[in-house]
Write an enzyme that holds these catalytic residues in place. Structure first.
Site, PDB file in Angstrom:
ATOM      1  N   ASN A  96       0.812  -1.232   0.000  1.00 12.68           N
ATOM      2  CA  ASN A  96       0.000   0.000   0.000  1.00 12.68           C
ATOM      3  C   ASN A  96       0.837   1.270   0.000  1.00 12.68           C
ATOM      4  O   ASN A  96       0.656   2.163   0.817  1.00 12.68           O
ATOM      5  CB  ASN A  96      -0.945   0.009   1.207  1.00 12.68           C
ATOM      6  CG  ASN A  96      -0.201  -0.076   2.537  1.00 12.68           C
ATOM      7  OD1 ASN A  96       0.847  -0.719   2.633  1.00 12.68           O
ATOM      8  ND2 ASN A  96      -0.748   0.544   3.567  1.00 12.68           N
ATOM      9  N   ASP A 306      -0.139  -5.450  12.372  1.00  8.96           N
ATOM     10  CA  ASP A 306      -0.798  -4.671  11.318  1.00  8.96           C
ATOM     11  C   ASP A 306      -0.330  -3.214  11.390  1.00  8.96           C
ATOM     12  O   ASP A 306      -1.120  -2.270  11.279  1.00  8.96           O
ATOM     13  CB  ASP A 306      -2.316  -4.757  11.426  1.00  8.96           C
ATOM     14  CG  ASP A 306      -3.008  -4.521  10.080  1.00  8.96           C
ATOM     15  OD1 ASP A 306      -2.373  -4.774   9.051  1.00  8.96           O
ATOM     16  OD2 ASP A 306      -4.169  -4.076  10.077  1.00  8.96           O
ATOM     17  N   GLY A 325      -5.900   3.035  10.889  1.00  8.13           N
ATOM     18  CA  GLY A 325      -4.571   2.496  11.140  1.00  8.13           C
ATOM     19  C   GLY A 325      -3.966   2.897  12.460  1.00  8.13           C
ATOM     20  O   GLY A 325      -4.175   3.998  12.968  1.00  8.13           O
TER      21      GLY A 325
END
Length: 417
Positions: A96, A306, A325
């Site tokens: 990403n 993550d 996030g």
């Protein structure tokens, strides 16, 4: 690189010295001797730290570093430094960035940026071109360049036929296809878990159903294609049940859970702190309990931080518009130890390597030194001072954690905080 580690307790079930406190002699990057009271033979660098424990190097299957394109969030260089300080010797890098990592050249670029580093970087290529979910990316070419899996990070594949074709095509070269578990037509504009708190706070809800429908769909496709599937960051009790049943049928499926989805529930959202805006969203306590049980019984194969650095301009804004996030590398060990024993925590942090075609090691004589050093017993409150990442968007700020890392020894390099 030569070093002598003094009085270290080995935590490695594959080691002949598991649970023993010994000295570890490393010569030319390889463990040459493990015993009590080793004399420093040639005035090597000596590592003697308080309550020192040593395990196999830790692995994280989902990290984002921003570069190329989002260097203001994080760079590969500083991201790998953060990983090393946090105890990780290997990380799988998501695609990403900007541009999205979806070609042979892109994989080669990020690998070149990580050369000569203690932490090994394993690129994950995008599953579809530009991660738009329309056409498959150059999967075979990226495999030849060193990609270990294919994943449109947090972008669900809405077209089931495209997912079917991806599973069939990748099986020709043992490729690992990852599918983000969310049916976007169900989740809609939801930004938090659809439950009591979303109603109380006036925030749009993303129901557990959105995840579970996608998981069920992908498992049906997996059974049909006989492919190889990884479902990253599940978050609901029903998802655990679905994957448990799939494994009972011997389907080739693995899954992970983000550490913050084990620790926090949507109860923490009452102050609208955007550090808690994550995807999948924080769910309920029964979901957390089911996820923890899934880790204990092996249904969930691995944990991940993550780790997703987001710059302050995209976090210090209205909740609806903030980006999803949280960073998680620095807090991973201390957070897991609030839920599990040290032995189980280390097991969770070292699982998943083989799924991403990463060689496993053990702490035995003759093995390459790939080690994480830590103190499992210290307790502290996680603060901004504990963050090495360029972005500071941590859901764990102000949280009581247990255990700190000292650093790593890997790729013939010593990194100590």
């Amino acid at each position: 690189m030569n070093a002598l580690i003094k009085s270290a307790t080995i935590v490695d079930s594959k080691s002949d010295f598991h649970n023993e406190t010994v000295d570890i002699l490393i010569e030319k990057g390889r463990i040459s001797k493990i015993a009590k009271g080793i004399t420093n033979p040639k005035n090597y660098k000596e590592i003697n730290l308080d309550n020192l424990h040593v395990s196999q190097g830790w692995f994280d299957s989902s990290v984002s570093f921003g570069e190329p394109g989002y260097e203001e969030r994080e760079t590969i260089s500083n991201g790998l430094k953060t990983a090393a300080n946090s105890g990780f010797t290997a990380v799988a890098l998501n695609a990403n960035s900007f541009p999205v990592i979806d070609s042979y050249a892109d994989i080669t670029f990020v690998k070149s940026k990580a050369q000569n580093n203690a932490v090994s970087l394993y690129p994950i290529g995008a599953l579809t071109q530009l991660s738009k979910g329309e056409d498959l990316a150059e999967l075979f070419d990226m495999t030849n360049a060193g990609a270990v899996a294919f994943y449109d990070y947090q972008n669900p594949i809405s077209n089931p036929n495209l997912m079917k074709i991806a599973l069939q095509y990748a099986s020709n070269f043992d490729g690992l296809v990852c599918s983000f578990p969310q049916e976007s037509r169900i989740s809609g504009l939801g930004v938090v878990n659809e439950h009591i708190n979303s109603t109380k706070l006036g925030l749009k809800g993303n129901p557990a159903l959105a995840e579970e429908l996608q998981v069920a769909r992908d498992l049906f496709l997996l059974e049909y294609t006989e492919g190889k599937l990884h479902i990253p960051t599940i978050s609901t009790a029903k998802s655990v049940e679905l994957i448990r049943a799939a494994k009972a049928k011997k389907l080739d499926v693995t899954c992970s859970v983000a550490i913050h989805n084990l620790i926090f529930t949507d109860d923490v959202l009452e102050d609208f702190d955007t550090n808690y805006k994550v995807l999948p969203p924080l769910r309920t306590q029964p979901d957390c309990d089911a996820l923890i049980e899934g880790l204990k019984d092996g249904t969930i194969d691995m944990v991940t931080t993550d780790h997703n650095p987001i710059d302050i301009e995209h976090k210090k804004i209205e909740f609806d518009y903030a980006k999803y996030g949280t960073i998680g590398l620095e807090s991973a060990f201390g957070a897991l130890q609030t839920l599990f024993t040290t032995k189980k925590t280390i097991s969770l942090l070292t699982q998943g390597k083989s799924r991403f075609r990463i060689s496993d090691t053990s702490i035995n004589e003759g093995e390459i030194a790939d080690l994480t050093m830590f103190n499992p017993d210290t307790t502290y409150e996680f603060s901004i001072n504990n963050i090495t990442s360029r972005s500071k968007n941590s859901a764990f700020l102000g949280t009581a954690l247990k255990g700190k890392t000292y650093g790593i020894i890997a790729n013939d390099i010593i990194v100590l905080k």
